[in-house]
Design an enzyme around this catalytic site. Structure first.
Site, short mmCIF file in Angstrom:
data_model
loop_
_atom_site.label_atom_id
_atom_site.label_comp_id
_atom_site.label_asym_id
_atom_site.label_seq_id
_atom_site.Cartn_x
_atom_site.Cartn_y
_atom_site.Cartn_z
N SER A 182 12.41 -20.69 26.64
CA SER A 182 13.70 -21.11 26.09
C SER A 182 14.43 -22.03 27.08
O SER A 182 13.95 -23.11 27.38
CB SER A 182 14.52 -19.89 25.70
OG SER A 182 15.64 -20.24 24.92
N ASP A 290 11.68 -19.81 14.39
CA ASP A 290 12.66 -20.16 15.40
C ASP A 290 13.57 -21.27 14.87
O ASP A 290 13.09 -22.28 14.35
CB ASP A 290 11.94 -20.63 16.66
CG ASP A 290 12.87 -20.93 17.83
OD1 ASP A 290 14.08 -20.66 17.70
OD2 ASP A 290 12.37 -21.42 18.85
N HIS A 320 12.15 -16.72 17.81
CA HIS A 320 12.39 -17.21 19.16
C HIS A 320 12.18 -16.10 20.19
O HIS A 320 12.75 -15.02 20.09
CB HIS A 320 13.83 -17.73 19.26
CG HIS A 320 14.12 -18.49 20.51
ND1 HIS A 320 13.77 -19.81 20.69
CD2 HIS A 320 14.74 -18.12 21.67
CE1 HIS A 320 14.16 -20.23 21.87
NE2 HIS A 320 14.75 -19.21 22.49
#
Length: 354
Positions: A182, A290, A320
């Site tokens: 991320s 996501d 995610h």
């Protein structure tokens, strides 16, 4: 009529110091600019996550004393037989996620993932911390990533002297890969761009003691002013949802910047032209559920169109950061194997070209 003190009048006239930003109660920003952080781990780091692995050793070190930045280092057990150099392992530098505002290399979910990554990939994993926003807005996290790479080079140079022998006896500094989850994937992207854009100093001939072979961007946290279909269609109950990522960007970007800032949008109006950057091979991981999925896939496709060496691994039906929420799952194992294949492929390609 009872008298009212001047202090009471003043208090009544003063607006309440309200919470203007709240991230799960772990980060709160008050209207006067005060920032409150909870020392507790969030509810998505349950104590059921493993804190150890039977075949992995780990320890912590400080890589930047001035900023008190730590790295948690993991290494799997290696055979004592054979030449020591043959037992050295590839190095995976890893940066955690958290929207640049939350997270730590010590959090239970990050620790559990890195334990499995070290064990299944047969690699030294260096999980590096960095300064968080809004106390330290971007590019602070990118600068800390670069600082960590300098520390790693110092370990390689001083492998026979002042370096941490626990690390140097296992690490092959000629096979280093920078990975990130991320926001950590965004750090990896910016480190790749910095490295690919850096010009050698005049007369510089010293070989780099650390050879970065490639980068792994796991669901990188990219943004932009224009909404993508996966962003616009993200349900409010998803994690993360659009409101949360917008809050992350408000708190982490330079004050007054939009989501098209180069720190957020790799293809924004002021972002560097990636076509002219000498990028090492990149593995990009996307999740089908996501909300950043479209930006992730677009990033990989644009790099490929520029002629860059890029692979895209998409996990359909996965949200995610699924590998952090379910580090022991079959899907997480598949992700790690994709990383292993990428690492082996990069090393093989380099050896073939030599």
């Amino acid at each position: 009529m009872p008298a009212v003190s001047a202090a009471a009048c003043c208090a009544a006239a003063t607006p309440a110091n309200e919470v203007v930003e709240d991230l799960f109660g772990f980060l709160r920003v008050l209207s006067d600019g005060t920032i409150l952080r909870s020392p507790a781990e969030p509810v998505f780091c349950p104590t059921t996550f493993p804190t150890s692995h039977p075949s992995v050793q780990w320890k912590e070190a400080v890589y930047d004393k001035a900023k008190n930045l730590r790295v948690r280092m993991y290494k799997p057990a290696t055979s004592a037989d054979g030449d020591a150099a043959e037992n050295k392992l590839p190095v995976l530098v890893h940066f955690h996620g958290g929207g640049f505002c939350l997270g730590s290399c010590t959090w239970g979910n990050v620790n559990a993932f890195c334990l499995r990554l070290a064990a299944d990939a047969g690699a030294v994993v260096l999980s590096a911390g960095y300064r968080l926003a809004p106390e330290h807005r971007l590019p602070a996290a990118f600068d800390d990533g670069a600082s960590f790479m300098r520390w790693l080079r110092e370990q390689a140079v001083n492998a026979e002297a002042e370096a941490d022998a626990w690390l140097t006896e296992a690490a092959d500094f000629g096979r280093v890969f920078v990975t990130g989850d991320s926001a950590g994937g965004t750090i990896a992207h910016h480190l790749a761009v910095r490295a690919g854009s850096a010009a050698a100093e005049p007369g510089e001939t010293t070989a780099d003691p650390v050879t970065v072979r490639g980068y792994v961007l796991m669901m990188p946290f990219f943004g932009g002013v224009r909404r993508t279909p996966s962003e616009a269609g993200c349900p409010a109950e998803a994690f993360p949802n659009l409101d949360l990522v917008d809050r992350f960007w408000r708190l982490s970007l330079p004050a007054g910047a939009t989501r098209d800032h180069p720190a957020s949008n790799p293809f924004g109006p002021d972002s560097p032209d990636l076509g002219s950057v000498d990028l090492r091979p990149v593995l990009v991981v996307a999740g089908g559920l996501d909300l950043i999925r479209d930006r992730t896939v677009d990033y990989a496709e644009r790099l490929a169109a520029m002629g860059k060496t890029v692979e895209l691994a998409e996990f359909a039906g996965k949200a995610h950061g699924f590998y952090l929420h379910e580090p022991g799952s079959e899907a997480t194992g598949e992700l790690i194997q994709a990383v292993v294949r990428f690492v082996d492929g990069c090393v093989a390609a380099t050896e073939a070209a030599a």
